[in-house]
Design a protein around this motif. Structure first.
Motif, mmCIF file in Angstrom:
data_model
loop_
_atom_site.group_PDB
_atom_site.id
_atom_site.type_symbol
_atom_site.label_atom_id
_atom_site.label_comp_id
_atom_site.label_asym_id
_atom_site.label_seq_id
_atom_site.Cartn_x
_atom_site.Cartn_y
_atom_site.Cartn_z
ATOM 1 N N UNK A 58 0.839 -1.200 0.000
ATOM 2 C CA UNK A 58 0.000 0.000 0.000
ATOM 3 C C UNK A 58 0.868 1.242 0.000
ATOM 4 N N UNK A 59 0.299 2.352 -0.424
ATOM 5 C CA UNK A 59 1.050 3.604 -0.494
ATOM 6 C C UNK A 59 0.930 4.431 0.785
ATOM 7 N N UNK A 60 0.351 3.872 1.825
ATOM 8 C CA UNK A 60 0.162 4.618 3.072
ATOM 9 C C UNK A 60 1.501 4.821 3.787
ATOM 10 N N UNK A 61 1.683 5.994 4.422
ATOM 11 C CA UNK A 61 2.956 6.299 5.092
ATOM 12 C C UNK A 61 3.037 5.715 6.504
ATOM 13 N N UNK A 62 2.781 4.425 6.625
ATOM 14 C CA UNK A 62 2.795 3.743 7.916
ATOM 15 C C UNK A 62 3.560 2.437 7.779
ATOM 16 N N UNK A 63 4.040 1.884 8.901
ATOM 17 C CA UNK A 63 4.652 0.550 8.808
ATOM 18 C C UNK A 63 3.650 -0.433 8.195
ATOM 19 N N UNK A 64 4.161 -1.263 7.258
ATOM 20 C CA UNK A 64 3.288 -2.230 6.606
ATOM 21 C C UNK A 64 3.687 -3.645 6.978
ATOM 22 N N UNK A 65 2.671 -4.424 7.350
ATOM 23 C CA UNK A 65 2.859 -5.803 7.765
ATOM 24 C C UNK A 65 2.098 -6.697 6.793
ATOM 25 N N UNK A 66 2.541 -7.932 6.694
ATOM 26 C CA UNK A 66 1.855 -8.899 5.844
ATOM 27 C C UNK A 66 0.782 -9.585 6.684
#
Length: 182
Positions: A149-157
């Protein structure tokens, strides 16, 4: 230096998503992994249904229906306290969290209550009829998804509970060390 006099406050972390995203499925995988890390987890699950943990015909059900405002059912393995709340205007998450025994827990996970002002991990799947922006609010600290995703947050699976558990563990320890500084 300020002092936190309320040392019975437990860190609360929400798991928020639209229905069908897999909140319960993920929590069923993450909770045992947190337990392996010796993290004692409490859970608050919101339901929109008029739920009843008791069964019609059971003595405890009949006694509660006879008018007991609180009913505690106990066995050697567990106990449950049921409190009748017909006059409460709305559920109060912090009140509910205060019902837990803070000495026996390290963390309260919350499933649902997506409008609450608590730190949250938002779950998102691309096959649902919502955009990721619909679940983001200023309290979301990470997103677990099945797509980048393009969100400015840590991304987890979302399909890697070990990764979500590691994030929760790091977050929890950062909360504990922040508390120690107060």
């Amino acid at each position: 230096m300020s002092h936190n006099f309320d040392d019975t406050t437990l860190p609360i972390l929400g798991i928020t998503a639209y229905s069908g995203t897999g909140k319960t499925t993920l929590l069923k995988q993450v909770i045992p992994l947190l337990r392996q890390q010796h993290i004692r987890v409490g859970l608050i699950k919101h339901t929109h249904h008029n739920m009843d943990v008791d069964k019609p015909g059971k003595d405890s059900y009949e006694l509660r229906k006879a008018g007991a405002v609180q009913t505690l059912v106990a066995s050697q393995q567990r106990w449950a306290l049921m409190t009748e709340t017909p006059d409460l205007p709305a559920l109060d998450l912090h009140y509910l969290a205060s019902r837990f025994d803070a000495n026996s827990l390290d963390l309260i996970l919350v499933e649902g209550f997506k409008q609450e002002s608590i730190p949250k991990i938002a779950l998102y799947r691309d096959d649902l009829y919502h955009t990721v922006d619909e679940i983001l609010d200023p309290h979301v600290i990470a997103i677990a998804s099945n797509i980048p995703l393009a969100a400015p947050l840590p991304q987890l699976d979302i399909n890697k509970p070990e990764q979500v558990t590691a994030f929760i563990t790091e977050w929890l320890y950062s909360q504990k060390s922040r508390e120690d500084l107060l």
